[in-house]
Design a protein around this motif. Structure first.
Motif, PDB file in Angstrom:
ATOM      1  N   UNK A  22       0.830  -1.194   0.000  1.00  0.00           N
ATOM      2  CA  UNK A  22       0.000   0.000   0.000  1.00  0.00           C
ATOM      3  C   UNK A  22       0.859   1.235   0.000  1.00  0.00           C
ATOM      4  N   UNK A  23       0.484   2.213   0.811  1.00  0.00           N
ATOM      5  CA  UNK A  23       1.301   3.418   0.922  1.00  0.00           C
ATOM      6  C   UNK A  23       2.590   3.067   1.659  1.00  0.00           C
ATOM      7  N   UNK A  24       3.761   3.307   1.074  1.00  0.00           N
ATOM      8  CA  UNK A  24       5.012   2.908   1.735  1.00  0.00           C
ATOM      9  C   UNK A  24       5.232   3.592   3.082  1.00  0.00           C
ATOM     10  N   UNK A  25       4.557   4.688   3.304  1.00  0.00           N
ATOM     11  CA  UNK A  25       4.766   5.447   4.543  1.00  0.00           C
ATOM     12  C   UNK A  25       3.847   4.968   5.672  1.00  0.00           C
ATOM     13  N   UNK A  26       2.902   4.057   5.388  1.00  0.00           N
ATOM     14  CA  UNK A  26       1.860   3.803   6.393  1.00  0.00           C
ATOM     15  C   UNK A  26       2.347   3.319   7.760  1.00  0.00           C
ATOM     16  N   UNK A  27       3.440   2.501   7.859  1.00  0.00           N
ATOM     17  CA  UNK A  27       3.826   2.082   9.224  1.00  0.00           C
ATOM     18  C   UNK A  27       4.281   3.239  10.109  1.00  0.00           C
ATOM     19  N   UNK A  28       4.653   4.355   9.519  1.00  0.00           N
ATOM     20  CA  UNK A  28       5.157   5.482  10.312  1.00  0.00           C
ATOM     21  C   UNK A  28       4.143   6.622  10.381  1.00  0.00           C
ATOM     22  N   UNK A  29       3.027   6.451   9.704  1.00  0.00           N
ATOM     23  CA  UNK A  29       2.122   7.587   9.521  1.00  0.00           C
ATOM     24  C   UNK A  29       1.170   7.743  10.715  1.00  0.00           C
ATOM     25  N   UNK A  30       1.055   8.951  11.268  1.00  0.00           N
ATOM     26  CA  UNK A  30       0.132   9.154  12.391  1.00  0.00           C
ATOM     27  C   UNK A  30      -1.335   9.138  11.953  1.00  0.00           C
ATOM     28  N   UNK A  31      -1.615   9.226  10.659  1.00  0.00           N
ATOM     29  CA  UNK A  31      -3.004   9.256  10.180  1.00  0.00           C
ATOM     30  C   UNK A  31      -3.382   7.934   9.518  1.00  0.00           C
ATOM     31  N   UNK A  32      -2.603   6.891   9.824  1.00  0.00           N
ATOM     32  CA  UNK A  32      -2.806   5.588   9.188  1.00  0.00           C
ATOM     33  C   UNK A  32      -4.177   5.006   9.519  1.00  0.00           C
ATOM     34  N   UNK A  33      -4.883   4.566   8.494  1.00  0.00           N
ATOM     35  CA  UNK A  33      -6.165   3.869   8.667  1.00  0.00           C
ATOM     36  C   UNK A  33      -6.014   2.459   8.112  1.00  0.00           C
ATOM     37  N   UNK A  34      -6.277   1.402   8.944  1.00  0.00           N
ATOM     38  CA  UNK A  34      -6.172   0.038   8.428  1.00  0.00           C
ATOM     39  C   UNK A  34      -7.116  -0.168   7.235  1.00  0.00           C
ATOM     40  N   UNK A  35      -6.692  -1.022   6.356  1.00  0.00           N
ATOM     41  CA  UNK A  35      -7.433  -1.414   5.145  1.00  0.00           C
ATOM     42  C   UNK A  35      -7.472  -0.310   4.086  1.00  0.00           C
ATOM     43  N   UNK A  36      -7.249   0.936   4.466  1.00  0.00           N
ATOM     44  CA  UNK A  36      -7.221   1.994   3.456  1.00  0.00           C
ATOM     45  C   UNK A  36      -5.785   2.188   2.978  1.00  0.00           C
ATOM     46  N   UNK A  37      -4.885   2.326   3.941  1.00  0.00           N
ATOM     47  CA  UNK A  37      -3.515   2.702   3.600  1.00  0.00           C
ATOM     48  C   UNK A  37      -2.608   1.515   3.326  1.00  0.00           C
ATOM     49  N   UNK A  38      -2.915   0.328   3.890  1.00  0.00           N
ATOM     50  CA  UNK A  38      -1.922  -0.742   3.835  1.00  0.00           C
ATOM     51  C   UNK A  38      -2.252  -1.816   2.816  1.00  0.00           C
ATOM     52  N   UNK A  39      -3.130  -1.514   1.858  1.00  0.00           N
ATOM     53  CA  UNK A  39      -3.466  -2.546   0.896  1.00  0.00           C
ATOM     54  C   UNK A  39      -3.334  -2.024  -0.524  1.00  0.00           C
ATOM     55  N   UNK A  40      -3.100  -2.955  -1.442  1.00  0.00           N
ATOM     56  CA  UNK A  40      -3.085  -2.623  -2.861  1.00  0.00           C
ATOM     57  C   UNK A  40      -1.839  -1.891  -3.287  1.00  0.00           C
ATOM     58  N   UNK A  41      -1.978  -1.120  -4.356  1.00  0.00           N
ATOM     59  CA  UNK A  41      -0.849  -0.388  -4.910  1.00  0.00           C
ATOM     60  C   UNK A  41      -0.613   0.894  -4.137  1.00  0.00           C
ATOM     61  N   UNK A  42       0.607   1.406  -4.240  1.00  0.00           N
ATOM     62  CA  UNK A  42       0.875   2.693  -3.595  1.00  0.00           C
ATOM     63  C   UNK A  42      -0.003   3.787  -4.215  1.00  0.00           C
ATOM     64  N   UNK A  43      -0.299   4.829  -3.436  1.00  0.00           N
ATOM     65  CA  UNK A  43      -1.156   5.894  -3.974  1.00  0.00           C
ATOM     66  C   UNK A  43      -0.461   6.644  -5.112  1.00  0.00           C
ATOM     67  N   UNK A  44      -1.253   7.104  -6.075  1.00  0.00           N
ATOM     68  CA  UNK A  44      -0.707   7.895  -7.176  1.00  0.00           C
ATOM     69  C   UNK A  44      -0.539   9.340  -6.737  1.00  0.00           C
ATOM     70  N   UNK A  45       0.274  10.020  -7.510  1.00  0.00           N
ATOM     71  CA  UNK A  45       0.471  11.443  -7.251  1.00  0.00           C
ATOM     72  C   UNK A  45      -0.704  12.191  -7.875  1.00  0.00           C
ATOM     73  N   UNK A  46      -1.602  12.729  -7.036  1.00  0.00           N
ATOM     74  CA  UNK A  46      -2.782  13.415  -7.547  1.00  0.00           C
ATOM     75  C   UNK A  46      -2.725  14.895  -7.234  1.00  0.00           C
ATOM     76  N   UNK A  47      -3.288  15.689  -8.128  1.00  0.00           N
ATOM     77  CA  UNK A  47      -3.312  17.131  -7.910  1.00  0.00           C
ATOM     78  C   UNK A  47      -4.341  17.460  -6.826  1.00  0.00           C
ATOM     79  N   UNK A  48      -3.918  18.218  -5.828  1.00  0.00           N
ATOM     80  CA  UNK A  48      -4.870  18.681  -4.817  1.00  0.00           C
ATOM     81  C   UNK A  48      -5.154  20.168  -5.031  1.00  0.00           C
ATOM     82  N   UNK A  49      -4.305  20.791  -5.786  1.00  0.00           N
ATOM     83  CA  UNK A  49      -4.432  22.225  -5.995  1.00  0.00           C
ATOM     84  C   UNK A  49      -3.668  22.535  -7.276  1.00  0.00           C
ATOM     85  N   UNK A  50      -3.714  23.788  -7.674  1.00  0.00           N
ATOM     86  CA  UNK A  50      -2.922  24.205  -8.801  1.00  0.00           C
ATOM     87  C   UNK A  50      -1.445  23.958  -8.481  1.00  0.00           C
ATOM     88  N   UNK A  51      -0.743  23.197  -9.330  1.00  0.00           N
ATOM     89  CA  UNK A  51       0.680  22.964  -9.121  1.00  0.00           C
ATOM     90  C   UNK A  51       0.986  22.406  -7.726  1.00  0.00           C
TER      91      UNK A  51
END
Lengths: 340, 347
Positions: B295-324
């Motif tokens: 899943x997300x490579x950072x999840x074991x260290x992440x304070x906002x980690x949610x089981x089943x959301x962050x630790x499964x499947x492919x790593x998250x893609x780089x998505x635009x949250x704002x302009x640039x």
């Protein structure tokens, strides 16, 4: 912690008086005549009370490591006294025999910079941490093993990893091994020589926190050698700024950072790149760090100093006592403050 | 005639692996970013995040057991057609022209980057004679001019000195002069100031910034020092375990980071303005590249980690949250709400 310091200022744990370490320079050729000395640390004076952290900061070649080592007599100082308060007995470390020194070693320990080269790759973690106790014949058998496990837990290492070798650990964990090895002797004084410099940012914060927790728990006294001023600000009670082998300014940490008096301290503070892009670096220091083997006749900082006058080029400034716990070695420190 | 591209270099889906006894190590995994014309782009991250490997890939300096597995590195020279550096032959003339000519590099350790047995004049002239059609005398003059430009006093006489006769800061200036002497369009600086003292670091950073403005080139700055990034860079990419986790302009990254890793990294900096308290830190340590979490490579260290959301499947893609502003996190918007909630509680 600061409250404690005030109560016991009468008997400092460590008094460093006029400590010097000169390295001889020899000529080339067959006879190797001595042609001069490098004053790696020159006339260092300070006191250290129990539970305090003194920062020694400076750039490379400023003599901070040499000073740290000379205090522990890891290298023999050229001159000066290092008076240690060992169980209410004042002992000058520079004058005692090696036999006596060995008895005192458990009392003062060192943590090294590079967690990769300071641990023997052929020894297990358990052996590394236990080695000081074995050398000093202070414990063996199951007592020794219990002590190792206890100390590993203290520094945040998993006891089940005790039979692993250093290569299996990350930088931060290795530094914890180094800390455990120093701590197992129940020392009073620890010299941390760039103990967090080699670590990544996220791990550095963990190790800094560990060092301050341990200090509070065991009442440790640290000499914290570093070149990173922001780390020093975080951990130290007082800071001594070194330049070309001499202390140029010594004061309480907040005074150093809020109101630096020596032009070098000012320059050093202004050279730190701030993580805030809206606070641009405002550096007004040019030139190179002074070569301790080839110092100018006057103030070593004079060639780089914007406030330099004739007196600075001719006369070496003494470390003056200005106010409570505030020392500065500059001919013009008062005038500098007045100038815009 | 040629349409002017606003980017000098586009890195697309770059994958670099090292084949060791422990298996394939994916040092760089699906990295995309662009270096704009005339800007300083910084790549930051802790050791082992793949920032140097990314930089080395641009000049095809990856050696066995490493291999560039996939991707494109499109270089848009100011005076020529765009080309894919990864498609060039290993020993082709085009690659040699780019290396040290149009794209040059400065390395971390100025002592090892210079040959100890050649004078600095010879070393700088070597680069000029390879890439430019000039005589030896002209090359020597160019070298002296460049040395003067990087702030070495008495440059003409210095050409006959050996590196050991100079201090660390001086040597780094020589290395910069060597890299700049062929007027590259892109300068890759791999930890250029890490081995230097702070006062020297500040001088070198200022020098690089001034040269970049004067010659209007682009710089790719590889560093782990967030202070250096804030002071020098225009655009920033944060890397963790071979991936970019956040990318934006420097002000956004430093003031309004959205990825938990960037947030943690900035908080764990001991700052000069902070009081002496417990330093916030990221728990755990960087995992080994042989053992990248699912899943997300950072999840074991992440304070906002949610089981089943962050630790499964492919790593998250780089998505635009704002302009640039791109973030690679499964819970970007939730995390922002959580942080906003905490702020409200504190008030």
């Amino acid at each position: 912690m600061n409250e404690n310091i005030k109560n016991i200022t009468s008997t400092p744990l460590l008094q460093v008086k006029g400590l010097c370490k000169y390295f001889p320079v020899f000529s080339k050729g067959f006879f190797k005549k001595q042609i001069g000395v490098v004053k790696a640390s020159d006339n260092i004076n300070f006191n250290l009370v129990t539970g305090e952290t003194l920062g020694l900061v400076g750039e490379s070649g400023s003599g901070k490591t040499t000073t740290g080592r000379a205090i522990l007599r890891a290298i023999t100082p050229t001159a000066g006294e290092v008076i240690l308060n060992y169980k209410n007995e004042l002992i000058d470390l520079t004058k005692i025999s090696h036999k006596k020194l060995k008895q005192l070693r458990p009392f003062m320990q060192m943590i090294f910079q590079d967690p990769f080269s300071s641990l023997n790759p052929r020894m297990t973690v358990q052996d590394i941490i236990a080695e000081p106790l074995v050398i000093h014949k202070m414990a063996k058998g199951s007592v020794l093993e219990d002590r190792v496990i206890q100390i590993m837990k203290k520094v945040g290492l998993k006891p089940e990893h005790k039979s692993r070798y250093p290569h299996a650990f990350s930088g931060g964990q290795r530094q914890r091994i180094g800390i455990a090895r120093a701590l197992i002797m129940n020392p009073a004084l620890i010299v941390c020589d760039e103990a967090v410099s080699a670590l990544d940012v996220s791990v550095q914060a963990q190790v800094i926190n560990l060092l301050s927790d341990l200090q509070q728990e065991f009442g440790l006294t640290y000499i914290f050698i570093a070149h990173d001023l922001s780390v020093v600000k975080h951990i130290c009670d007082r800071v001594a700024v070194m330049y070309a082998g001499k202390i140029v300014e010594l004061a309480k940490t907040n005074e150093i950072f809020e109101n630096p008096l020596h032009p070098y301290t000012k320059a050093l503070l202004s050279a730190i790149p701030s993580p805030d892009p809206d606070k641009p670096m405002n550096m007004n220091i040019s030139g190179e760090v002074a070569d301790p083997g080839n110092l100018p006749p006057g103030c070593a900082f004079a060639p780089r100093c914007e406030f330099c006058v004739q007196q600075c080029e001719q006369q070496i400034p003494k470390l003056k006592h200005l106010a409570d716990d505030r020392y500065v070695a500059c001919h013009r420190s008062w005038n500098v403050e007045d100038s815009p | 005639m040629l349409e002017k591209n606003k980017n000098l270099l586009d890195i697309k889906k770059l994958k670099v692996s090292f084949f060791t006894e422990e298996g394939e190590i994916r040092a760089v995994n699906n990295v995309n970013f662009s270096i704009p014309n005339g800007k300083i782009m910084a790549v930051v991250g802790e050791s082992g995040c793949g920032k140097s490997v990314t930089a080395y890939s641009i000049l095809r300096l990856i050696q066995k057991p490493g291999k560039i597995m996939d991707g494109e590195i499109i270089f848009h020279p100011a005076d020529d057609k765009p080309l894919d550096i990864l498609k060039l032959g290993e020993k082709s003339d085009e690659l040699y022209k780019i290396r040290g000519g149009k794209i040059s590099m400065i390395f971390q350790e100025p002592m090892t980057a210079l040959s100890p047995v050649h004078t600095i004049g010879n070393q700088i002239c070597e680069a000029i004679l390879i890439h430019q059609d000039v005589t030896k005398i002209e090359a020597r003059k160019n070298a002296a001019d460049m040395l003067a430009k990087v702030g070495i006093p008495n440059a003409k006489n210095r050409l006959d000195h050996y590196p050991f006769e100079m201090s660390g800061g001086m040597r780094q200036r020589v290395v910069i002069a060597m890299a700049m002497v062929c007027h590259p369009q892109l300068l890759i600086a791999d930890e250029p100031t890490t081995a230097l003292d702070v006062t020297i670091q500040a001088q070198i950073l200022k020098l690089m910034k001034d040269l970049q403005k004067d010659l209007n080139m682009s710089i790719l700055l590889i560093t782990h020092n967030l202070g250096v990034v804030a002071q020098v860079a225009d655009e920033v990419a944060v890397m963790y375990l071979g991936r970019i986790v956040e990318r934006s302009d420097v002000r956004t990254i430093m003031k309004n980071p959205r990825h938990p890793y960037t947030i943690g990294l900035l908080k764990s900096l001991p700052s000069l303005s902070m009081e002496k308290t417990e330093l916030p830190s990221i728990k755990g340590s960087v995992p080994s590249l042989t053992d990248i979490p699912n899943g997300c490579p950072f999840h074991p260290r992440c304070p906002y980690y949610k089981p089943k959301v962050c630790d499964a499947g492919n790593p998250p893609d780089l998505n635009a949250v704002d302009d640039n502003h791109d973030v690679a996190c499964f819970r970007t918007s939730q995390i922002q709400n959580e942080i906003a909630g905490k702020e409200r509680c504190r008030l």
